[in-house]
Design a protein around this motif. Structure first.
Motif, PDB file in Angstrom:
ATOM      1  N   ARG A 172      70.911  87.713 -10.288  1.00  0.00           N
ATOM      2  CA  ARG A 172      70.676  87.647  -8.847  1.00  0.00           C
ATOM      3  C   ARG A 172      70.358  86.227  -8.395  1.00  0.00           C
ATOM      4  NH1 ARG A 172      65.742  90.613  -5.807  1.00  0.00           N
ATOM      5  NH2 ARG A 172      64.727  88.685  -6.486  1.00  0.00           N
ATOM      6  N   GLU A 173      69.766  85.424  -9.276  1.00  0.00           N
ATOM      7  CA  GLU A 173      69.450  84.042  -8.909  1.00  0.00           C
ATOM      8  C   GLU A 173      70.720  83.285  -8.535  1.00  0.00           C
ATOM      9  OE1 GLU A 173      66.447  82.908  -8.551  1.00  0.00           O
ATOM     10  OE2 GLU A 173      65.302  84.498  -9.520  1.00  0.00           O
ATOM     11  N   LEU A 174      71.809  83.545  -9.259  1.00  0.00           N
ATOM     12  CA  LEU A 174      73.083  82.901  -8.953  1.00  0.00           C
ATOM     13  C   LEU A 174      73.662  83.409  -7.640  1.00  0.00           C
ATOM     14  CD1 LEU A 174      75.633  81.226  -9.715  1.00  0.00           C
ATOM     15  CD2 LEU A 174      76.400  83.223 -11.017  1.00  0.00           C
ATOM     16  N   VAL A 175      73.648  84.716  -7.451  1.00  0.00           N
ATOM     17  CA  VAL A 175      74.274  85.307  -6.264  1.00  0.00           C
ATOM     18  C   VAL A 175      73.535  84.911  -4.986  1.00  0.00           C
ATOM     19  CG1 VAL A 175      75.036  87.475  -5.211  1.00  0.00           C
ATOM     20  CG2 VAL A 175      75.135  87.200  -7.686  1.00  0.00           C
ATOM     21  N   ASP A 299      71.356  73.556 -10.658  1.00  0.00           N
ATOM     22  CA  ASP A 299      70.743  74.852 -10.355  1.00  0.00           C
ATOM     23  C   ASP A 299      69.928  75.355 -11.546  1.00  0.00           C
ATOM     24  OD1 ASP A 299      71.552  75.521  -7.692  1.00  0.00           O
ATOM     25  OD2 ASP A 299      73.582  75.793  -8.423  1.00  0.00           O
ATOM     26  N   VAL A 300      70.484  75.199 -12.752  1.00  0.00           N
ATOM     27  CA  VAL A 300      69.810  75.703 -13.944  1.00  0.00           C
ATOM     28  C   VAL A 300      68.433  75.074 -14.103  1.00  0.00           C
ATOM     29  CG1 VAL A 300      69.884  75.753 -16.477  1.00  0.00           C
ATOM     30  CG2 VAL A 300      71.928  76.314 -15.152  1.00  0.00           C
ATOM     31  N   ALA A 301      68.330  73.777 -13.790  1.00  0.00           N
ATOM     32  CA  ALA A 301      67.039  73.098 -13.893  1.00  0.00           C
ATOM     33  C   ALA A 301      65.992  73.762 -13.006  1.00  0.00           C
ATOM     34  CB  ALA A 301      67.190  71.626 -13.513  1.00  0.00           C
ATOM     35  N   ILE A 302      66.427  74.279 -11.854  1.00  0.00           N
ATOM     36  CA  ILE A 302      65.519  75.009 -10.966  1.00  0.00           C
ATOM     37  C   ILE A 302      65.224  76.394 -11.539  1.00  0.00           C
ATOM     38  CG2 ILE A 302      65.195  75.930  -8.645  1.00  0.00           C
ATOM     39  CD1 ILE A 302      65.213  72.897  -8.704  1.00  0.00           C
ATOM     40  N   TRP A 303      66.263  77.101 -11.963  1.00  0.00           N
ATOM     41  CA  TRP A 303      66.089  78.466 -12.473  1.00  0.00           C
ATOM     42  C   TRP A 303      65.171  78.500 -13.688  1.00  0.00           C
ATOM     43  CZ3 TRP A 303      72.084  79.300 -12.372  1.00  0.00           C
ATOM     44  CH2 TRP A 303      72.492  79.510 -11.056  1.00  0.00           C
ATOM     45  N   ASP A 304      65.232  77.462 -14.519  1.00  0.00           N
ATOM     46  CA  ASP A 304      64.449  77.460 -15.754  1.00  0.00           C
ATOM     47  C   ASP A 304      62.941  77.453 -15.510  1.00  0.00           C
ATOM     48  OD1 ASP A 304      66.557  77.632 -17.485  1.00  0.00           O
ATOM     49  OD2 ASP A 304      66.669  75.499 -17.939  1.00  0.00           O
ATOM     50  N   SER A 305      62.509  76.992 -14.331  1.00  0.00           N
ATOM     51  CA  SER A 305      61.074  76.896 -14.089  1.00  0.00           C
ATOM     52  C   SER A 305      60.586  77.753 -12.920  1.00  0.00           C
ATOM     53  CB  SER A 305      60.676  75.428 -13.831  1.00  0.00           C
ATOM     54  OG  SER A 305      61.364  74.917 -12.703  1.00  0.00           O
ATOM     55  N   LYS A 306      61.499  78.334 -12.136  1.00  0.00           N
ATOM     56  CA  LYS A 306      61.076  79.146 -10.997  1.00  0.00           C
ATOM     57  C   LYS A 306      60.754  80.568 -11.448  1.00  0.00           C
ATOM     58  CE  LYS A 306      63.902  80.682  -7.844  1.00  0.00           C
ATOM     59  NZ  LYS A 306      63.645  82.142  -7.991  1.00  0.00           N
ATOM     60  N   ILE A 307      60.171  81.352 -10.566  1.00  0.00           N
ATOM     61  CA  ILE A 307      59.947  82.768 -10.837  1.00  0.00           C
ATOM     62  C   ILE A 307      60.888  83.583  -9.965  1.00  0.00           C
ATOM     63  CG2 ILE A 307      57.525  82.424 -11.447  1.00  0.00           C
ATOM     64  CD1 ILE A 307      56.850  83.691  -8.672  1.00  0.00           C
ATOM     65  N   ARG A 308      61.066  84.825 -10.339  1.00  0.00           N
ATOM     66  CA  ARG A 308      61.817  85.763  -9.511  1.00  0.00           C
ATOM     67  C   ARG A 308      60.916  86.190  -8.362  1.00  0.00           C
ATOM     68  NH1 ARG A 308      66.017  89.740 -10.195  1.00  0.00           N
ATOM     69  NH2 ARG A 308      65.617  91.616  -8.955  1.00  0.00           N
ATOM     70  N   ILE A 309      61.437  86.124  -7.145  1.00  0.00           N
ATOM     71  CA  ILE A 309      60.635  86.487  -5.980  1.00  0.00           C
ATOM     72  C   ILE A 309      61.425  87.454  -5.110  1.00  0.00           C
ATOM     73  CG2 ILE A 309      61.336  84.350  -4.791  1.00  0.00           C
ATOM     74  CD1 ILE A 309      58.613  84.437  -3.359  1.00  0.00           C
ATOM     75  N   ASP A 310      60.828  88.602  -4.849  1.00  0.00           N
ATOM     76  CA  ASP A 310      61.500  89.652  -4.089  1.00  0.00           C
ATOM     77  C   ASP A 310      61.235  89.569  -2.591  1.00  0.00           C
ATOM     78  OD1 ASP A 310      62.670  90.894  -6.356  1.00  0.00           O
ATOM     79  OD2 ASP A 310      60.766  91.885  -6.799  1.00  0.00           O
ATOM     80  N   ASN A 311      60.195  88.849  -2.188  1.00  0.00           N
ATOM     81  CA  ASN A 311      59.867  88.740  -0.765  1.00  0.00           C
ATOM     82  C   ASN A 311      59.773  87.264  -0.367  1.00  0.00           C
ATOM     83  OD1 ASN A 311      57.530  88.260  -2.275  1.00  0.00           O
ATOM     84  ND2 ASN A 311      56.165  89.005  -0.644  1.00  0.00           N
ATOM     85  N   PRO A 312      60.861  86.504  -0.495  1.00  0.00           N
ATOM     86  CA  PRO A 312      60.784  85.073  -0.193  1.00  0.00           C
ATOM     87  C   PRO A 312      60.299  84.817   1.232  1.00  0.00           C
ATOM     88  CG  PRO A 312      63.068  85.809  -0.284  1.00  0.00           C
ATOM     89  CD  PRO A 312      62.239  86.925  -0.811  1.00  0.00           C
TER      90      PRO A 312
END
Length: 366
Positions: A172-175, A299-312
């Motif tokens: 979902r991070e990609l989409v 993008d990967v550099a961001i994804w590697d350290s971010k969290i999944r957030i359902d209510n941005p």
């Protein structure tokens, strides 16, 4: 607050929600790369959808995908051999057809009636191989068929130049990027002048007009992108290289390995420039693949350290992220439970550059 004006104690902020991932993979066509890569006479191991599958080409060249473990004694069929139309188990020689049925056992005249493995629906389009996944076991409906790209069959265009990378996060991070206008300038150095999304049925489309030193120099960059289902994304892009306009078609597709990783395949077709040799045009296409790779790594550099957030927590310039996720959720919902609002036609526009907006009806329906 203390007497000297300093604040004390912890002040609560916006509460981030991150629900546990549902153990489910999206309904839709997923791209497995160039079809001819599977026609080499050997089986291929596929670690996708949280399971092991085996792909092989039969005697007609049709590519078959079956469950990867032999129900006899558990051997990995993808490490076996291909004989005619069958995949032969490396452990005891049981032969499995592309329909999932056991065709013969070398030391037994009678095949047990239950001798069957799962067989997966596949298709080929645009020289690519696709596999259909549906948690409910339904076949692929005709209305979600992968559309033909005429450039794939034209001598005026290069062949696909494709690369692959492993991304260790949920897909979902990609989409999310299809609606995330704001990240293009910050992450990719490509400020956006105009941005629009169209959601309708199984498709999500993005129109972006902006600038990119990598892809258009000082000229305008125009990119029209569509997700055809949850995992197959095609972009038609017009940019600039030096004084030469570059017309390209970009492939961005993924298939989940498990809930927290996916294989990303990205590629490019480039319209050949008259006067350049075949080798020079191939080199130009490969250069675009490398640029795509660099962009994905940003993008990967961001994804590697971010969290999944359902209510941005969003602002008015962020793009219709919640509407996009509502559209995307249809692929994780049983067909009979998909809400009409999730597949209804919806258009959203942002114009941070205050440019003359395009005629969206013409663009989105072309």
């Amino acid at each position: 607050m203390t007497a000297d004006g300093n604040q004390t104690g912890y002040k609560t902020g916006y509460k981030i929600e991150s629900r546990p991932l549902e153990a489910r993979y999206a309904r839709g066509w997923h791209c497995l790369g160039l079809a001819d890569g599977y026609r080499d006479g050997v089986p291929h191991t596929l670690n996708i959808f949280g399971r092991r599958l085996a792909a092989f080409a039969d005697s007609t060249g049709a590519i078959r995908v079956i469950d990867g473990y032999c129900p006899h004694m558990g051997a990995d069929l993808s490490t076996g051999t291909v004989q005619g139309d069958n995949l032969v188990c490396p452990f005891h020689g049981w032969q499995w057809g592309g329909d999932g049925g056991c065709k013969s056992i070398p030391y037994c005249k009678r095949v047990p009636p239950k001798a069957r493995v799962g067989a997966w629906e596949t298709c080929e389009q645009n020289h690519l191989l696709f596999i259909w996944h549906d948690p409910e076991g339904r076949p692929a409906p005709l209305e979600v068929a992968i559309p033909r790209i005429d450039a794939c069959f034209s001598s005026d265009w290069s062949d696909w130049a494709i690369d692959e990378m492993l991304i260790r996060t949920n897909c979902r991070e990609l989409v999310d990027n299809i609606s995330d206008m704001a990240h293009f300038g910050t992450v990719h150095g490509a400020p956006v002048d105009y941005f629009a999304n169209l959601f309708e049925d199984h498709k999500a489309t993005q129109l972006m007009i902006g600038r990119s030193a990598r892809l258009s120099g000082d000229a305008q960059l125009t990119a029209l992108s569509t997700y055809f289902g949850p995992a197959y994304h095609i972009t038609e892009m017009i940019g600039q290289m030096g004084d030469q306009q570059i017309h390209s078609i970009l492939l961005n597709c993924h298939v989940p390995i498990d809930l927290n990783s996916f294989a990303l395949r990205y590629g490019v077709l480039v319209k050949k420039i008259p006067g350049l040799s075949e080798e020079q045009n191939r080199a130009m296409a490969q250069a675009y693949v490398e640029q795509a790779k660099q962009a994905f790594y940003e993008d990967v550099a961001i994804w590697d350290s971010k969290i999944r957030i359902d209510n941005p927590l969003l602002c008015e310039g962020d793009g219709p992220l919640y509407q996009m996720r509502d559209w995307y959720q249809q692929f994780y919902t049983d067909v009979e439970q998909v809400r009409p609002s999730s597949v209804a036609r919806r258009i959203f526009e942002l114009n941070p550059g205050n440019i003359e907006p395009p005629a969206l009806r013409h663009v989105f329906e072309a």
